[in-house]
Motif scaffolding. Sequence first.
Motif, mmCIF file in Angstrom:
data_model
loop_
_atom_site.group_PDB
_atom_site.id
_atom_site.type_symbol
_atom_site.label_atom_id
_atom_site.label_comp_id
_atom_site.label_asym_id
_atom_site.label_seq_id
_atom_site.Cartn_x
_atom_site.Cartn_y
_atom_site.Cartn_z
ATOM 1 N N VAL A 126 0.824 -1.397 -0.094
ATOM 2 C CA VAL A 126 -0.048 0.058 0.084
ATOM 3 C C VAL A 126 0.725 1.070 -0.163
ATOM 4 O O VAL A 126 1.741 1.494 0.739
ATOM 5 C CB VAL A 126 -0.789 0.110 1.194
ATOM 6 N N GLN A 133 -3.523 6.790 2.050
ATOM 7 C CA GLN A 133 -3.305 5.511 1.715
ATOM 8 C C GLN A 133 -3.898 5.161 0.488
ATOM 9 O O GLN A 133 -4.964 5.508 0.178
ATOM 10 C CB GLN A 133 -4.008 4.615 2.697
ATOM 11 N N ASP A 135 -4.271 1.926 -2.159
ATOM 12 C CA ASP A 135 -4.075 0.384 -2.216
ATOM 13 C C ASP A 135 -4.185 0.042 -3.854
ATOM 14 O O ASP A 135 -5.234 0.017 -4.347
ATOM 15 C CB ASP A 135 -5.416 -0.420 -1.563
ATOM 16 N N SER A 138 -6.855 -3.046 -4.663
ATOM 17 C CA SER A 138 -8.009 -2.814 -4.564
ATOM 18 C C SER A 138 -8.474 -1.555 -5.216
ATOM 19 O O SER A 138 -9.706 -1.202 -5.354
ATOM 20 C CB SER A 138 -8.558 -2.606 -2.979
#
Length: 636
Positions: A126, A133, A135, A138
């Motif tokens: 990440v 943040q 990712d 995802s």
Amino acid sequence: MRVLLVDDDNALASLLTSQLAAHNYIVDHVADGETGWAYASTFDYDLVVLDWMLPQLSGVHLCQRLRRQGCGVPILLLTVKNEQRNKIEGLEAGADDYVVKPFDMDELLARIRVLLRRTPHETEPVLIWGNLQLDPISTQVHYSGQLVTLTAKEYSLLELFLRSPHQVYSATVLLGKLWSSQEFPSEATVRSHLRRLRQKLSQAGAAPDLIETVHGLGYRLKSLVIDAAPTAANTDVPDQRAARYLEGLTQAWKAHKGESLARWQTLLEISQTLQMKELSEQQRTQAMQIAHSLAGTLGTFGLMEGYRLSLQVEQLLLRSGDRSRVSFSTAEAAQFHTIVTTLGHTLDEAPRLVCPVDNPPNAPKAMMIDVNGMSYVQQLMAMGIAQGIEMSVIASVEAASHSLWLDRPLKTASEFLTSLPDMVLVNLVAGETNPVLDEPILQKLLYFIQQVSERWPQIKITVITPQADFGNRLDLVRRGGVLILEYPVVPAKVLEIMCRMLELNARPSKIMIVDDDAHYLKQVVQLLHPWNFEITPLTNPQRFWTLFNQVLPDLVVFDVEMPQINGFELARVLRSHTKWQHLPIVFLSVHGDAAKQEQAFAIGADDYITKPVHGKAFATRLLNRLNQTADIRRPA
């Protein structure tokens, strides 16, 4: 993890070794290609880091030899050579990655970590910047735990910044990385997406300037700030790491500065030899290797002026090697000595943290043609180099014509735009006692001025002449001279004028073109490409005012007949605002009748051009308007 570092620059090797060791890597350092080959053949390494120019065996040849022997260890080339052809050559030789000096240490360490990943399906980490943040798996973004919903383009922008958090990206580079040419975007498109991205992050609790504007360069993530009274819970690790890195940088420079001084002293001795006689091929090669190595060292330690001058020295030596023998003209030898002398002064600067940028702005370039070796031209060159201008003096019309591609046809003009000077200064003075040139050489220089103006209209031509009466001025202007200076003139005054002219070329002029015919608009943009304008095209006149205030162009071009709002109406809106009374307005229309033109000039147009247009003529008229406006705005 064990790393083999092959680099003959002890200062850089010491710095890099300490940084790798701090991240638990075991480093073996050797200083030449043959020893590198012996180590790589004897021991097992997880990574090999190579400089390009090495004694005995170059980094590229070592890379090729390792690959021929079936060595599959990741190889990273770390070099000053930054041209695309160099990168292609290095990667085709078998390198897995290519990093240009000067480099960002955090980015280099990240690239090393990527090369050392051994599990193909390892989960991608990440990306984190403070409370932000992202990712990659995802494709979700959170700020302080709150989900931030982004469009695909906004996500791509944020991911790019997070993957290189210290990198400054210009709008042009962002367009090239994230937009296809078929989307026909402009810099305003980038600003619009960044504004929306900032708004969404701000709504989630981020600072409004989390993505900050670096004026004149582009955009980057804002550095994470340490509070005035930091505690163990909120101490900013990245800034502490930067402070420690700068401390290590300073210590390494103190320990190895003597080596750089010794290399510079050798360069100085070679430059003094060059004043008296030609260099041998061995001396030229030695000087070129020293200059290349100095550029890498000084760039890594943040001595950027020394880095720039070292590259100039290397380029001068490379150009001399293109000839049948290693020879310098008197002017080139003086130029070489001046650059080397100035380089020595930069070694007293303190190390600084540098943040390399994609496509950094080049130093302004000035070419001077002086066939008689006038002393004031040499003084001017020395003063210009100290001012940060990339100066070159050429002693013959033939050499100058060859350098500017006047003696042979061009395939495409855009191939040579980056190597062209921003201005050319032609000295028509024969000497201090008898300043008038002999007629044959005078005619050659006058024809040269005309050729430069015809092939490269964007280059500003300044002429110094002892004959500056009206008739001679008229002849020089007709041939393409932009500024005529009467001899005698002191070098400091000439340098002041040069700096003023080069400041106009510090950034490309911004032009906004409004035409509802998208196909024709695209043709016009392509026609103007060789002149390095920043062009914002617009097909919908109803969006003009919004886009205009975002772009703030230096000149606008209007079609006359457009739906909803015509070009005359747009011009009236501009002229109604006191701020835009002097902004150049050019009309581009299929209507060539006198009534339309009179109407345009009555509104306040600066020029009226009838379609179809030719690139060179169109660009020249736009440049003329831009230069005239700059003269109006410039303080006396």
